[in-house]
Design an enzyme around this catalytic site. Sequence first.
Site, PDB file in Angstrom:
ATOM      1  N   ASN A   3      37.394  38.008  30.641  1.00 23.72           N
ATOM      2  CA  ASN A   3      37.365  36.953  31.647  1.00 23.72           C
ATOM      3  C   ASN A   3      38.160  35.718  31.264  1.00 23.72           C
ATOM      4  O   ASN A   3      38.970  35.229  32.029  1.00 23.72           O
ATOM      5  CB  ASN A   3      35.909  36.588  31.931  1.00 23.72           C
ATOM      6  CG  ASN A   3      35.732  35.688  33.114  1.00 23.72           C
ATOM      7  OD1 ASN A   3      36.012  34.500  33.048  1.00 23.72           O
ATOM      8  ND2 ASN A   3      35.277  36.239  34.228  1.00 23.72           N
ATOM      9  N   ASP A   4      37.904  35.168  30.075  1.00 26.89           N
ATOM     10  CA  ASP A   4      38.547  33.918  29.676  1.00 26.89           C
ATOM     11  C   ASP A   4      38.842  33.980  28.185  1.00 26.89           C
ATOM     12  O   ASP A   4      38.222  34.754  27.443  1.00 26.89           O
ATOM     13  CB  ASP A   4      37.641  32.731  30.000  1.00 26.89           C
ATOM     14  CG  ASP A   4      38.377  31.396  29.936  1.00 26.89           C
ATOM     15  OD1 ASP A   4      39.625  31.404  29.962  1.00 26.89           O
ATOM     16  OD2 ASP A   4      37.722  30.346  29.842  1.00 26.89           O
ATOM     17  N   ASP A  25      31.181  28.617  35.253  1.00 26.02           N
ATOM     18  CA  ASP A  25      32.451  29.334  35.199  1.00 26.02           C
ATOM     19  C   ASP A  25      33.264  28.828  34.004  1.00 26.02           C
ATOM     20  O   ASP A  25      32.754  28.751  32.898  1.00 26.02           O
ATOM     21  CB  ASP A  25      33.195  29.172  36.525  1.00 26.02           C
ATOM     22  CG  ASP A  25      34.052  30.384  36.878  1.00 26.02           C
ATOM     23  OD1 ASP A  25      34.855  30.803  36.031  1.00 26.02           O
ATOM     24  OD2 ASP A  25      33.924  30.901  37.995  1.00 26.02           O
ATOM     25  N   ASN A  26      34.503  28.436  34.223  1.00 23.15           N
ATOM     26  CA  ASN A  26      35.385  28.052  33.123  1.00 23.15           C
ATOM     27  C   ASN A  26      35.024  26.695  32.527  1.00 23.15           C
ATOM     28  O   ASN A  26      34.511  25.810  33.214  1.00 23.15           O
ATOM     29  CB  ASN A  26      36.839  28.018  33.606  1.00 23.15           C
ATOM     30  CG  ASN A  26      37.349  29.399  33.961  1.00 23.15           C
ATOM     31  OD1 ASN A  26      37.233  30.331  33.175  1.00 23.15           O
ATOM     32  ND2 ASN A  26      37.894  29.547  35.161  1.00 23.15           N
ATOM     33  N   GLU A  41      42.353  29.890  39.731  1.00 23.74           N
ATOM     34  CA  GLU A  41      41.120  30.291  39.051  1.00 23.74           C
ATOM     35  C   GLU A  41      40.938  29.601  37.704  1.00 23.74           C
ATOM     36  O   GLU A  41      39.831  29.231  37.333  1.00 23.74           O
ATOM     37  CB  GLU A  41      41.099  31.806  38.872  1.00 23.74           C
ATOM     38  CG  GLU A  41      39.709  32.390  38.651  1.00 23.74           C
ATOM     39  CD  GLU A  41      39.173  32.219  37.241  1.00 23.74           C
ATOM     40  OE1 GLU A  41      37.937  32.212  37.077  1.00 23.74           O
ATOM     41  OE2 GLU A  41      39.980  32.075  36.300  1.00 23.74           O
ATOM     42  N   ASP A  42      42.012  29.407  36.954  1.00 22.85           N
ATOM     43  CA  ASP A  42      41.889  28.727  35.666  1.00 22.85           C
ATOM     44  C   ASP A  42      43.102  27.830  35.467  1.00 22.85           C
ATOM     45  O   ASP A  42      44.184  28.072  36.033  1.00 22.85           O
ATOM     46  CB  ASP A  42      41.787  29.740  34.532  1.00 22.85           C
ATOM     47  CG  ASP A  42      41.214  29.126  33.256  1.00 22.85           C
ATOM     48  OD1 ASP A  42      40.726  27.978  33.315  1.00 22.85           O
ATOM     49  OD2 ASP A  42      41.241  29.791  32.202  1.00 22.85           O
ATOM     50  N   HIS A  53      44.758  41.476  34.743  1.00 27.40           N
ATOM     51  CA  HIS A  53      43.991  42.656  35.150  1.00 27.40           C
ATOM     52  C   HIS A  53      44.923  43.654  35.836  1.00 27.40           C
ATOM     53  O   HIS A  53      45.027  43.696  37.060  1.00 27.40           O
ATOM     54  CB  HIS A  53      42.860  42.255  36.094  1.00 27.40           C
ATOM     55  CG  HIS A  53      41.887  41.290  35.489  1.00 27.40           C
ATOM     56  ND1 HIS A  53      41.004  41.638  34.492  1.00 27.40           N
ATOM     57  CD2 HIS A  53      41.669  39.973  35.731  1.00 27.40           C
ATOM     58  CE1 HIS A  53      40.276  40.590  34.164  1.00 27.40           C
ATOM     59  NE2 HIS A  53      40.659  39.561  34.897  1.00 27.40           N
ATOM     60  N   ASN A  56      31.239  33.879  30.535  1.00 23.62           N
ATOM     61  CA  ASN A  56      32.378  33.599  31.408  1.00 23.62           C
ATOM     62  C   ASN A  56      33.401  32.707  30.701  1.00 23.62           C
ATOM     63  O   ASN A  56      34.258  33.173  29.981  1.00 23.62           O
ATOM     64  CB  ASN A  56      31.870  32.965  32.704  1.00 23.62           C
ATOM     65  CG  ASN A  56      32.894  32.936  33.807  1.00 23.62           C
ATOM     66  OD1 ASN A  56      34.079  32.766  33.556  1.00 23.62           O
ATOM     67  ND2 ASN A  56      32.456  33.086  35.042  1.00 23.62           N
ATOM     68  N   ILE A  77      43.293  31.518  31.104  1.00 29.19           N
ATOM     69  CA  ILE A  77      44.583  31.061  30.592  1.00 29.19           C
ATOM     70  C   ILE A  77      44.368  30.002  29.514  1.00 29.19           C
ATOM     71  O   ILE A  77      43.389  29.249  29.556  1.00 29.19           O
ATOM     72  CB  ILE A  77      45.437  30.489  31.752  1.00 29.19           C
ATOM     73  CG1 ILE A  77      46.894  30.274  31.340  1.00 29.19           C
ATOM     74  CG2 ILE A  77      44.844  29.207  32.305  1.00 29.19           C
ATOM     75  CD1 ILE A  77      47.794  29.945  32.520  1.00 29.19           C
ATOM     76  N   HIS A  83      44.281  35.673  35.149  1.00 23.48           N
ATOM     77  CA  HIS A  83      42.900  35.195  35.155  1.00 23.48           C
ATOM     78  C   HIS A  83      42.794  34.051  34.139  1.00 23.48           C
ATOM     79  O   HIS A  83      43.456  33.030  34.277  1.00 23.48           O
ATOM     80  CB  HIS A  83      41.956  36.355  34.850  1.00 23.48           C
ATOM     81  CG  HIS A  83      40.539  36.104  35.236  1.00 23.48           C
ATOM     82  ND1 HIS A  83      39.583  37.096  35.239  1.00 23.48           N
ATOM     83  CD2 HIS A  83      39.884  34.979  35.629  1.00 23.48           C
ATOM     84  CE1 HIS A  83      38.424  36.603  35.616  1.00 23.48           C
ATOM     85  NE2 HIS A  83      38.582  35.314  35.843  1.00 23.48           N
TER      86      HIS A  83
END
Length: 359
Positions: free
Chosen positions: A165-166, A266-267, A57-58, A131, A221, A113, A111
Amino acid sequence: MQWMTMLRTIITIGVLSVIANHAVRYYFFMHYEKYDVIARHAPGPCVPLDGADDGSEDLTILSSGLTFISSGIYPNKRGRILLLDMNEPSPTVTEAQITGDHLDLATFSPHGIDTWTNLDTGEITLMVINHTPDHERVEVFRYRKESKTLVHFKSITSQLWGNINDLVMTGENSFYVTKILHSFRPWLRLLEHKLMLALGEVMFYDGVSVRSVAGGLHLPNGINMSPDGRFLYVSEGGRYQVKSCEILEDNEIKCIEDIFLDTSLDNIEVDKLTGDLWIGCHPRYHQIVKHDAKYGGTITPSQVLKLATSGGHFTDVVEVYLDPGTKMAGSTVASIYNERMLVGTLASQLTLCDVIYTD
Protein backbone atom coordinates in the site's frame (compact mmCIF):
# COMPACT_ATOMS: atom_id res chain seq x y z
CA MET A 1 -31.57 -39.15 23.27
CA GLN A 2 -32.29 -36.19 25.51
CA TRP A 3 -28.59 -35.50 25.97
CA MET A 4 -28.12 -35.34 22.15
CA THR A 5 -30.92 -32.82 21.86
CA MET A 6 -29.33 -30.78 24.61
CA LEU A 7 -25.93 -31.01 22.92
CA ARG A 8 -27.37 -29.82 19.58
CA THR A 9 -29.05 -26.93 21.39
CA ILE A 10 -25.80 -25.93 23.10
CA ILE A 11 -23.88 -26.13 19.80
CA THR A 12 -26.55 -24.12 17.99
CA ILE A 13 -26.56 -21.44 20.68
CA GLY A 14 -22.76 -21.36 20.61
CA VAL A 15 -22.61 -20.96 16.81
CA LEU A 16 -25.31 -18.27 16.82
CA SER A 17 -23.47 -16.44 19.61
CA VAL A 18 -20.24 -16.46 17.60
CA ILE A 19 -22.06 -15.20 14.49
CA ALA A 20 -23.86 -12.50 16.48
CA ASN A 21 -20.62 -11.40 18.13
CA HIS A 22 -18.87 -11.15 14.76
CA ALA A 23 -21.81 -9.25 13.24
CA VAL A 24 -21.70 -6.68 16.03
CA ARG A 25 -17.92 -6.33 15.74
CA TYR A 26 -18.21 -5.92 11.94
CA TYR A 27 -20.96 -3.32 12.37
CA PHE A 28 -18.67 -1.13 14.46
CA PHE A 29 -15.61 -1.98 12.35
CA MET A 30 -17.37 -0.55 9.29
CA HIS A 31 -18.55 2.50 11.28
CA TYR A 32 -22.21 1.89 10.49
CA GLU A 33 -23.05 3.27 13.94
CA LYS A 34 -21.78 6.72 13.01
CA TYR A 35 -24.21 9.32 11.76
CA ASP A 36 -23.71 11.00 8.42
CA VAL A 37 -21.12 13.74 8.55
CA ILE A 38 -22.94 17.06 8.32
CA ALA A 39 -20.36 19.37 9.93
CA ARG A 40 -17.72 21.19 7.93
CA HIS A 41 -14.62 23.07 9.03
CA ALA A 42 -11.22 23.95 7.59
CA PRO A 43 -8.04 25.66 8.85
CA GLY A 44 -8.64 28.55 6.45
CA PRO A 45 -9.76 29.19 2.87
CA CYS A 46 -9.51 26.12 0.62
CA VAL A 47 -9.52 25.88 -3.18
CA PRO A 48 -9.59 22.85 -5.50
CA LEU A 49 -6.68 22.58 -7.93
CA ASP A 50 -7.19 21.63 -11.56
CA GLY A 51 -5.18 18.83 -13.15
CA ALA A 52 -5.71 15.95 -10.71
CA ASP A 53 -9.18 14.77 -11.69
CA ASP A 54 -8.02 11.14 -11.77
CA GLY A 55 -7.14 11.32 -8.09
CA SER A 56 -4.17 12.22 -5.92
CA GLU A 57 -3.97 9.17 -3.66
CA ASP A 58 -0.54 9.96 -2.21
CA LEU A 59 1.86 12.88 -2.26
CA THR A 60 5.12 14.03 -0.76
CA ILE A 61 6.46 17.58 -0.42
CA LEU A 62 10.22 18.15 -0.48
CA SER A 63 11.91 20.81 1.65
CA SER A 64 12.21 22.91 -1.54
CA GLY A 65 8.42 22.88 -2.00
CA LEU A 66 8.58 20.55 -5.00
CA THR A 67 5.70 18.08 -4.69
CA PHE A 68 5.24 14.66 -6.27
CA ILE A 69 1.70 13.25 -6.51
CA SER A 70 0.53 9.77 -7.54
CA SER A 71 -2.61 9.88 -9.67
CA GLY A 72 -4.80 7.30 -11.39
CA ILE A 73 -4.73 4.27 -9.13
CA TYR A 74 -7.83 2.74 -10.71
CA PRO A 75 -7.95 0.70 -13.97
CA ASN A 76 -10.29 3.21 -15.61
CA LYS A 77 -7.91 6.10 -14.85
CA ARG A 78 -4.62 7.08 -16.49
CA GLY A 79 -1.67 6.48 -14.19
CA ARG A 80 0.53 9.57 -13.84
CA ILE A 81 3.00 11.26 -11.54
CA LEU A 82 2.03 14.90 -11.08
CA LEU A 83 4.19 17.83 -10.04
CA LEU A 84 3.44 21.00 -8.11
CA ASP A 85 5.53 23.80 -6.59
CA MET A 86 4.21 24.87 -3.19
CA ASN A 87 6.19 28.12 -3.41
CA GLU A 88 3.94 29.44 -6.17
CA PRO A 89 1.18 31.81 -4.98
CA SER A 90 -1.31 29.79 -7.05
CA PRO A 91 0.30 26.37 -7.60
CA THR A 92 -0.25 24.73 -10.97
CA VAL A 93 -0.45 20.97 -11.37
CA THR A 94 1.67 19.59 -14.22
CA GLU A 95 2.46 16.08 -15.36
CA ALA A 96 5.97 14.69 -15.06
CA GLN A 97 7.26 13.17 -18.25
CA ILE A 98 8.32 9.55 -17.71
CA THR A 99 11.09 8.01 -19.77
CA GLY A 100 12.63 4.55 -19.79
CA ASP A 101 12.19 1.32 -21.71
CA HIS A 102 11.03 -1.00 -18.94
CA LEU A 103 7.82 0.63 -17.71
CA ASP A 104 4.48 -0.01 -19.40
CA LEU A 105 2.65 3.31 -19.03
CA ALA A 106 -0.56 1.78 -20.37
CA THR A 107 -0.86 -0.35 -17.20
CA PHE A 108 0.85 2.08 -14.81
CA SER A 109 -1.21 2.25 -11.59
CA PRO A 110 0.70 4.37 -9.03
CA HIS A 111 -0.12 4.19 -5.33
CA GLY A 112 2.13 4.94 -2.32
CA ILE A 113 4.99 7.30 -3.12
CA ASP A 114 8.15 8.64 -1.46
CA THR A 115 11.45 10.33 -2.31
CA TRP A 116 15.05 10.36 -1.11
CA THR A 117 17.43 13.25 -1.73
CA ASN A 118 21.19 12.65 -1.87
CA LEU A 119 22.58 15.42 0.33
CA ASP A 120 25.95 15.37 -1.46
CA THR A 121 24.71 15.53 -5.06
CA GLY A 122 21.16 16.84 -4.64
CA GLU A 123 19.90 13.98 -6.82
CA ILE A 124 16.30 12.99 -6.13
CA THR A 125 15.24 9.34 -6.21
CA LEU A 126 11.52 8.61 -6.32
CA MET A 127 9.84 5.29 -5.57
CA VAL A 128 6.20 4.47 -6.20
CA ILE A 129 4.14 1.32 -5.73
CA ASN A 130 2.73 0.12 -9.04
CA HIS A 131 -0.19 -2.32 -9.13
CA THR A 132 0.44 -4.00 -12.47
CA PRO A 133 -1.95 -6.68 -13.79
CA ASP A 134 0.58 -9.50 -13.27
CA HIS A 135 2.44 -8.45 -10.15
CA GLU A 136 3.03 -5.57 -7.78
CA ARG A 137 6.23 -3.63 -8.19
CA VAL A 138 8.07 -0.71 -6.70
CA GLU A 139 9.18 1.51 -9.56
CA VAL A 140 12.37 3.52 -9.07
CA PHE A 141 13.00 6.83 -10.85
CA ARG A 142 15.58 9.61 -10.95
CA TYR A 143 14.15 13.11 -11.25
CA ARG A 144 15.64 15.54 -13.77
CA LYS A 145 14.67 19.03 -12.58
CA GLU A 146 15.53 20.93 -15.76
CA SER A 147 13.20 18.87 -17.96
CA LYS A 148 10.72 17.85 -15.22
CA THR A 149 11.36 14.27 -16.26
CA LEU A 150 11.31 11.06 -14.27
CA VAL A 151 13.82 8.58 -15.66
CA HIS A 152 12.75 5.03 -14.83
CA PHE A 153 15.69 2.73 -14.25
CA LYS A 154 14.53 -0.17 -12.09
CA SER A 155 11.53 -2.24 -10.93
CA ILE A 156 11.71 -4.05 -7.60
CA THR A 157 9.55 -7.17 -7.11
CA SER A 158 9.15 -9.80 -4.42
CA GLN A 159 7.17 -13.00 -4.06
CA LEU A 160 6.29 -11.83 -0.54
CA TRP A 161 4.38 -8.85 -1.88
CA GLY A 162 0.74 -8.58 -2.79
CA ASN A 163 -1.60 -5.84 -1.58
CA ILE A 164 1.27 -3.49 -0.71
CA ASN A 165 0.00 0.00 0.00
CA ASP A 166 2.54 2.62 1.07
CA LEU A 167 6.28 2.96 1.53
CA VAL A 168 8.85 5.19 3.19
CA MET A 169 12.41 5.33 1.88
CA THR A 170 15.35 4.97 4.26
CA GLY A 171 17.98 5.42 1.55
CA GLU A 172 18.37 5.49 -2.21
CA ASN A 173 17.79 1.74 -2.38
CA SER A 174 15.99 0.75 0.83
CA PHE A 175 12.51 1.22 2.27
CA TYR A 176 9.77 0.01 4.59
CA VAL A 177 6.46 -0.98 2.96
CA THR A 178 3.01 -1.88 4.30
CA LYS A 179 1.23 -5.03 3.17
CA ILE A 180 -2.40 -4.24 3.93
CA LEU A 181 -3.86 -7.73 3.25
CA HIS A 182 -2.22 -11.14 3.13
CA SER A 183 -4.34 -12.95 0.55
CA PHE A 184 -3.63 -12.65 -3.18
CA ARG A 185 -6.82 -13.95 -4.79
CA PRO A 186 -9.74 -11.45 -4.85
CA TRP A 187 -12.22 -13.79 -3.13
CA LEU A 188 -9.70 -14.58 -0.38
CA ARG A 189 -9.02 -10.87 0.12
CA LEU A 190 -12.75 -10.29 0.46
CA LEU A 191 -13.04 -13.13 2.97
CA GLU A 192 -10.06 -11.83 4.93
CA HIS A 193 -11.67 -8.41 5.10
CA LYS A 194 -15.11 -9.72 6.08
CA LEU A 195 -13.61 -11.89 8.83
CA MET A 196 -11.53 -8.90 10.03
CA LEU A 197 -8.36 -10.99 10.10
CA ALA A 198 -5.21 -9.22 11.29
CA LEU A 199 -2.79 -10.60 8.70
CA GLY A 200 -1.15 -7.37 7.54
CA GLU A 201 2.59 -6.72 7.78
CA VAL A 202 5.33 -4.14 7.61
CA MET A 203 8.22 -5.29 5.44
CA PHE A 204 11.74 -3.97 4.88
CA TYR A 205 13.71 -4.01 1.62
CA ASP A 206 17.46 -3.64 2.18
CA GLY A 207 18.50 -3.30 -1.44
CA VAL A 208 18.76 -7.05 -1.97
CA SER A 209 15.90 -8.88 -0.28
CA VAL A 210 12.59 -8.35 1.51
CA ARG A 211 11.74 -9.48 5.02
CA SER A 212 8.86 -8.99 7.43
CA VAL A 213 9.59 -6.79 10.46
CA ALA A 214 6.07 -6.64 11.97
CA GLY A 215 3.03 -8.89 11.59
CA GLY A 216 -0.42 -9.37 13.02
CA LEU A 217 -1.54 -5.94 11.85
CA HIS A 218 -5.12 -5.16 10.80
CA LEU A 219 -5.12 -3.27 7.49
CA PRO A 220 -1.80 -1.39 7.89
CA ASN A 221 -2.00 1.51 5.47
CA GLY A 222 0.14 4.65 5.65
CA ILE A 223 3.75 4.60 6.81
CA ASN A 224 6.33 7.29 7.47
CA MET A 225 9.38 8.11 9.54
CA SER A 226 10.32 10.76 12.11
CA PRO A 227 12.65 13.53 10.87
CA ASP A 228 15.55 12.11 12.90
CA GLY A 229 15.01 8.62 11.44
CA ARG A 230 14.52 7.03 14.88
CA PHE A 231 10.83 6.17 14.74
CA LEU A 232 8.48 4.57 12.24
CA TYR A 233 4.79 5.50 12.20
CA VAL A 234 2.17 3.11 10.81
CA SER A 235 -1.56 3.76 10.43
CA GLU A 236 -3.37 0.54 11.32
CA GLY A 237 -6.67 1.17 9.57
CA GLY A 238 -8.53 -1.87 10.86
CA ARG A 239 -7.96 -0.92 14.49
CA TYR A 240 -8.33 2.84 13.87
CA GLN A 241 -4.98 3.57 15.48
CA VAL A 242 -1.51 4.87 14.71
CA LYS A 243 1.49 2.88 15.90
CA SER A 244 4.83 4.39 16.87
CA CYS A 245 7.75 1.97 16.48
CA GLU A 246 11.40 2.42 17.34
CA ILE A 247 13.78 1.61 14.48
CA LEU A 248 16.56 -0.67 15.72
CA GLU A 249 20.12 -0.94 14.39
CA ASP A 250 19.32 -3.91 12.14
CA ASN A 251 16.23 -2.12 10.71
CA GLU A 252 13.96 -4.31 12.81
CA ILE A 253 11.27 -2.34 14.62
CA LYS A 254 9.90 -2.38 18.16
CA CYS A 255 6.46 -0.80 18.53
CA ILE A 256 6.25 1.31 21.68
CA GLU A 257 2.90 3.09 21.58
CA ASP A 258 -0.54 3.11 19.94
CA ILE A 259 -3.10 5.90 19.81
CA PHE A 260 -6.76 5.16 19.03
CA LEU A 261 -8.34 7.83 16.80
CA ASP A 262 -11.76 6.29 15.92
CA THR A 263 -11.45 6.96 12.20
CA SER A 264 -10.14 5.01 9.21
CA LEU A 265 -6.55 6.20 8.81
CA ASP A 266 -4.89 6.44 5.43
CA ASN A 267 -1.53 7.95 4.44
CA ILE A 268 0.83 9.69 6.88
CA GLU A 269 3.01 12.68 6.05
CA VAL A 270 5.49 14.11 8.58
CA ASP A 271 6.29 17.80 9.06
CA LYS A 272 10.09 17.83 8.83
CA LEU A 273 10.29 20.92 11.07
CA THR A 274 8.00 19.91 13.95
CA GLY A 275 7.71 16.13 13.63
CA ASP A 276 3.89 16.43 13.54
CA LEU A 277 2.01 13.73 11.64
CA TRP A 278 -0.58 14.83 9.07
CA ILE A 279 -3.03 12.06 8.24
CA GLY A 280 -5.71 11.74 5.58
CA CYS A 281 -8.72 9.95 7.11
CA HIS A 282 -12.14 8.48 6.34
CA PRO A 283 -14.53 8.98 9.30
CA ARG A 284 -17.10 6.48 7.99
CA TYR A 285 -15.22 3.42 6.76
CA HIS A 286 -18.14 1.74 4.96
CA GLN A 287 -18.50 4.81 2.75
CA ILE A 288 -14.88 4.78 1.58
CA VAL A 289 -15.22 1.05 0.86
CA LYS A 290 -18.22 1.77 -1.34
CA HIS A 291 -16.39 4.75 -2.84
CA ASP A 292 -13.43 2.47 -3.58
CA ALA A 293 -15.59 -0.25 -5.16
CA LYS A 294 -17.20 2.30 -7.47
CA TYR A 295 -13.85 3.83 -8.45
CA GLY A 296 -14.75 7.10 -6.83
CA GLY A 297 -18.36 7.18 -7.94
CA THR A 298 -19.94 7.95 -4.57
CA ILE A 299 -19.66 10.75 -2.04
CA THR A 300 -17.62 9.99 1.06
CA PRO A 301 -16.44 12.33 3.83
CA SER A 302 -12.96 13.79 4.14
CA GLN A 303 -11.01 14.35 7.33
CA VAL A 304 -7.47 15.49 8.19
CA LEU A 305 -5.85 14.98 11.59
CA LYS A 306 -2.66 16.54 12.96
CA LEU A 307 -0.93 14.30 15.47
CA ALA A 308 1.84 15.88 17.56
CA THR A 309 4.77 13.77 18.77
CA SER A 310 7.71 14.00 21.13
CA GLY A 311 10.46 11.41 21.23
CA GLY A 312 8.32 8.87 19.42
CA HIS A 313 5.34 9.39 21.75
CA PHE A 314 2.02 10.97 20.84
CA THR A 315 1.20 14.16 22.73
CA ASP A 316 -1.82 15.79 21.07
CA VAL A 317 -4.29 15.35 18.22
CA VAL A 318 -6.30 18.00 16.39
CA GLU A 319 -8.94 17.61 13.69
CA VAL A 320 -7.78 20.16 11.13
CA TYR A 321 -10.31 19.52 8.36
CA LEU A 322 -13.72 17.88 8.03
CA ASP A 323 -16.12 17.79 5.09
CA PRO A 324 -19.13 15.56 4.32
CA GLY A 325 -17.78 14.90 0.83
CA THR A 326 -19.41 17.72 -1.11
CA LYS A 327 -16.30 19.94 -1.18
CA MET A 328 -13.77 17.11 -1.11
CA ALA A 329 -14.46 13.36 -1.26
CA GLY A 330 -12.25 10.60 0.09
CA SER A 331 -9.23 12.37 1.58
CA THR A 332 -6.25 9.99 1.58
CA VAL A 333 -3.26 12.22 2.37
CA ALA A 334 -2.39 15.67 3.69
CA SER A 335 0.84 17.58 4.07
CA ILE A 336 1.92 21.03 5.26
CA TYR A 337 4.32 23.55 3.74
CA ASN A 338 4.77 27.22 4.65
CA GLU A 339 1.39 27.44 6.40
CA ARG A 340 -0.47 25.84 3.51
CA MET A 341 -1.99 22.36 3.53
CA LEU A 342 -2.24 20.17 0.44
CA VAL A 343 -4.83 17.37 0.58
CA GLY A 344 -5.06 14.49 -1.88
CA THR A 345 -8.02 12.20 -2.55
CA LEU A 346 -8.66 8.68 -3.73
CA ALA A 347 -10.18 9.43 -7.11
CA SER A 348 -11.27 13.05 -7.30
CA GLN A 349 -9.78 16.48 -6.70
CA LEU A 350 -6.68 17.91 -5.05
CA THR A 351 -7.28 20.72 -2.52
CA LEU A 352 -5.05 23.52 -1.21
CA CYS A 353 -5.87 25.24 2.10
CA ASP A 354 -4.36 28.20 3.90
CA VAL A 355 -3.54 27.16 7.46
CA ILE A 356 -4.58 30.12 9.60
CA TYR A 357 -5.42 28.01 12.66
CA THR A 358 -5.32 24.32 13.60
CA ASP A 359 -6.34 24.34 17.27
